[in-house]
Design an enzyme around this catalytic site. Structure first.
Site, short mmCIF file in Angstrom:
data_model
loop_
_atom_site.label_atom_id
_atom_site.label_comp_id
_atom_site.label_asym_id
_atom_site.label_seq_id
_atom_site.Cartn_x
_atom_site.Cartn_y
_atom_site.Cartn_z
N GLU A 79 120.43 54.80 0.42
CA GLU A 79 120.20 54.06 1.66
C GLU A 79 118.95 54.63 2.44
O GLU A 79 118.17 53.92 3.07
CB GLU A 79 121.25 54.20 2.42
CG GLU A 79 121.04 53.14 3.83
CD GLU A 79 122.46 53.31 4.78
OE1 GLU A 79 122.23 52.64 5.50
OE2 GLU A 79 123.43 54.26 4.21
N ASP A 80 118.94 55.91 2.63
CA ASP A 80 117.94 56.37 3.58
C ASP A 80 116.65 57.21 3.12
O ASP A 80 115.97 57.78 4.16
CB ASP A 80 118.54 57.21 4.67
CG ASP A 80 119.52 56.50 5.71
OD1 ASP A 80 119.37 55.37 5.63
OD2 ASP A 80 120.55 57.02 5.75
#
Length: 742
Positions: free
Chosen positions: A76-77
């Site tokens: 996700e990051d």
């Protein structure tokens, strides 16, 4: 920040066979990928996945789950990809990490919908592997512990989501410690005034009753020792949110609470649980109605314990939970405790390899059932609504006649029970017996009720049931059954409309003929096309042209004057054209073949009556196809029909078909002018009642000095019945005028 070797040592302390290479590789990979990223607190972002991994080691989970905790935010990051994680750590870990990844880009219209979509994805991932939920709960727990670093305007929303979704999920999975901490942290931000007030009150009680917990612990321990029972007693004060929720539920103040303290009695086996219960009830009186045996009847999340409340020292109410040490492990860790005693191979092991073990738990079975039921729902918000219904409710436990335990939310009714047993039982439910007595289907169920559902194959669930049931499963099943029934009604109506249209065009109708034109019409199945015709979305003329390309609509070829003479013309319409029994000049069989029978509101077609005045058997009638609503029946002389003069495709040839033993009333509307003196309304009501009519509604239309007008909606059997009522009302001296409204 925990060092790499410290993490490995923590896992190895309870799992000597841990894969140290996997843990080291996950630690380094996550630290490198998150690099210079910062948290809202200013700490390196890597602190967060490391703390999540630490929470998972507190749960003594297997090394694979710890690795997922370290990696859970990488896709996700960071620039990490699923294929990269698969290559480095294996497809199983890659799948778990992807299951924990939030939806990054969605075409959503609201934050609520985004939250619902994320919940749907989360639960779908959990249904494959419960470790996704455990890591997600650890992730949320650390985020809540550091919520004070988040901008103030976001805190309340995050806390509300936590208490709405994640705390109930933890409870359903049996993870009580995590649930309580999530609730306490959320409560602090959602309602800070109440949190501070209750915390202050608890501190005051703590000072006042400083030695009470030790006193009760000591007295219980001494009694158990004297009786030769090996038991461990632990006392604790209830949490602020638990106290608040009880105050809200019972509508009482803090001073009225009597059981702020709870004690756990841990013994070695089940027999000792009941022995401890007998000892406690011998020395202290029990509080009636406060005994629950979750050992013989476990909760759906596998929780087992005996609960009782007694009057202890100082006349203080004391809540006791009696359980074995193994039950206590499950009560604390829930599904995470399923690997405490056995690994996948069945051998005893220090660490908990959780991949397949939790599949056997009742809590996990509930989760999979919920996901399977709602994953195909119409919308993410509907999915979220039903999931919340399943999560939030306290429970009652009822029994089938064969002794099967059915857990339901508090406030559930027999219809909920029927759907909990099986969807087919719910759909065919017509009645019930509760503890041997026939009871209404809306009766609220209590703990221990035995419920026997009475079924009929002819039954279909009424749409109104959706508003009275409380379980998500029942609502979803009723909604689905209603959609299927409505679709079938429209398809049946569409088939009759097409059959009549084909006959008027001197063409043979069959489903095989209709299949020929499906591609041109843009529908995949015959039922789709028929339902579209029944809803008014697809004109019968277009179907004829699609099936028979050489078809020429003869109505279009008619002149305006000729069209006025046809059965579509309002002023020129004849009784023969509307096939009203008793007025048709054709044979009865001919009438049956070309017109649609109307049986009223309870028939097999989606039928309603004109809103201004209705229609009754004996009226000459016409049907207007209302797109999406079915057929609306109007008397032939209704002024409202002029609105449809330019829409001939909406007009349907209909006829009454009422059995001689008909028990159904039909709507009609009367306008009555009454002398302005006492007793006028009573006279009208008496006439209608004496003639077996029923007043549905009365409205005062206008009032002058001598007279007032009222609109009365009545329901009657037929036109003769209505005319009899009109004549008798008209004969009263106080009545100036009576006329029927259409």
């Amino acid at each position: 920040m925990m060092r790499q070797y410290e993490l490995v040592e923590r896992v190895s302390s309870y799992n000597p066979n841990a894969d140290e290479a996997l843990l080291n590789k996950a630690y380094v990979y996550s630290m490198q990928k998150h690099g210079a990223q910062k948290r809202a607190s200013g700490d390196p972002y890597f602190v967060h996945p490391l703390e999540v991994a630490g929470i998972l080691t507190d749960l003594r989970l297997d090394d694979g789950t710890i690795a997922v905790g370290l990696l859970h935010d990488t896709i996700e990051d960071t620039d990490a990809t699923r294929s990269e994680i698969d290559n480095l750590f294996g497809a199983e870990i890659g799948k778990l990490v992807e299951g924990l990844t939030k939806i990054a880009q969605l075409d959503l219209v609201s934050k609520r919908t985004k939250q619902a979509e994320n919940l749907r994805k989360l639960l779908l991932a959990i249904s494959d592997d419960v470790r996704v939920l455990i890591v997600k709960l650890a992730d949320r727990l650390h985020n809540m512990r550091t919520l004070h670093f988040v901008p103030e305007h976001k805190r309340s929303r995050i806390a509300q989501e936590t208490i709405d979704i994640y705390a109930p999920l933890a409870e359903r999975m049996g993870m009580q410690d995590i649930r309580e901490e999530l609730e306490g942290l959320s409560f602090r931000y959602i309602n800070p005034e109440a949190y501070e007030a209750i915390s202050q009150k608890l501190e005051e009680v703590r000072v006042t009753n400083k030695s009470l917990i030790q006193e009760i612990e000591g007295e219980l321990t001494k009694v158990f020792e004297e009786k030769g029972l090996n038991a461990r007693v632990r006392g604790r004060e209830k949490q602020a949110y638990s106290v608040f929720r009880k105050m809200q539920r019972q509508s009482i103040g803090f001073e009225q609470l009597s059981d702020i303290y709870a004690f756990r009695v841990l013994v070695n086996d089940i027999e000792s649980c009941y022995q401890a219960l007998g000892i406690v009830h011998t020395i202290w009186p029990s509080v009636p109605g406060r005994f629950k045996d979750y050992i013989s009847t476990p909760k759906p999340n596998d929780y087992q314990s005996i609960h009782t409340t007694v009057i202890g020292p100082g006349r203080q109410r004391v809540e006791l939970q009696i359980r074995t040490h193994q039950m206590h492990q499950f009560a604390e860790y829930g599904v995470a405790a399923h690997a405490l005693y056995k690994d996948v191979t069945g051998k005893t092991k220090g660490g908990r390899s959780l991949g397949k073990l939790a599949k056997d738990s009742k809590a996990y079975a509930w989760l999979r059932q919920t996901v399977e039921l709602f994953a195909s729902g119409n919308s993410a918000e509907e999915f979220m609504e039903h999931t919340k219904l399943e999560l939030f409710q306290d429970q009652v436990f009822c029994f089938t006649p064969k002794g099967r335990v059915i857990a339901l939310p508090r406030g559930a009714i027999p219809i909920d029970f029927a759907y909990a047993v099986h969807t087919g039982i719910g759909n065919t439910c017509i009645g019930c017996k509760i503890n041997g007595a026939i009871m209404p289907l809306v009766t609220q169920l209590n703990n221990g009720d035995e419920v026997d559902i009475i079924c009929s194959k002819a039954q279909t669930p009424p749409a109104a049931w959706e508003s009275i049931v409380v379980t998500g499963k029942a609502r979803a099943a009723i909604r689905k059954a209603t959609r299927v029934a409505v679709r079938a009604q429209y398809a049946g109506l569409g088939e009759q409309i097409l059959s009549n249209a084909f006959k008027r065009a001197d063409r043979a109708y069959s489903e095989d003929q209709l299949k020929v034109g499906l591609t041109r019409l843009g529908y995949q199945t015959v039922e789709d096309a028929l339902a579209a015709v029944g809803r008014g979305e697809l004109p019968s003329r277009m179907v004829l042209e699609a099936v028979f390309p050489d078809y020429q609509d003869q109505r279009a070829a008619q002149s305006e004057g000729e069209r006025g003479e046809g059965w579509f013309g309002l002023k020129q319409a004849s009784a023969m054209k509307f096939r009203i029994p008793g007025t048709s000049t054709k044979k009865k069989n001919d009438a049956d073949n070309v017109s649609i029978p109307i049986r009223g509101l309870s028939g097999n077609l989606p039928v309603s009556f004109a809103p201004e005045g209705g229609a009754v058997p004996g009226d000459r009638i016409v049907g207007i196809l209302t797109p999406g609503k079915g057929v609306t029946i109007y008397p032939i002389h209704s002024p409202s029909l002029s609105h449809f003069d330019d829409s001939p495709d909406l007009w349907l040839d209909v006829r009454w078909e009422i059995d001689e033993e008909n028990s159904e009333r039909f709507p009609a509307r009367l306008k009555v002018s009454v002398l302005n003196e006492p007793g006028g309304l009573a006279e009208i009501a008496t006439v209608i009642a004496d003639n077996d009519g029923n007043i549905e509604n009365i409205k005062m239309d206008q009032r002058v000095s001598d007279f007032f007008e009222m609109i009365i909606d009545v329901s009657v059997w037929n036109l003769n019945h209505l005319n009899r009522i009109i004549e008798q009302v008209r004969s009263k001296k106080s009545i100036s005028k009576v006329e029927r409204v259409n």
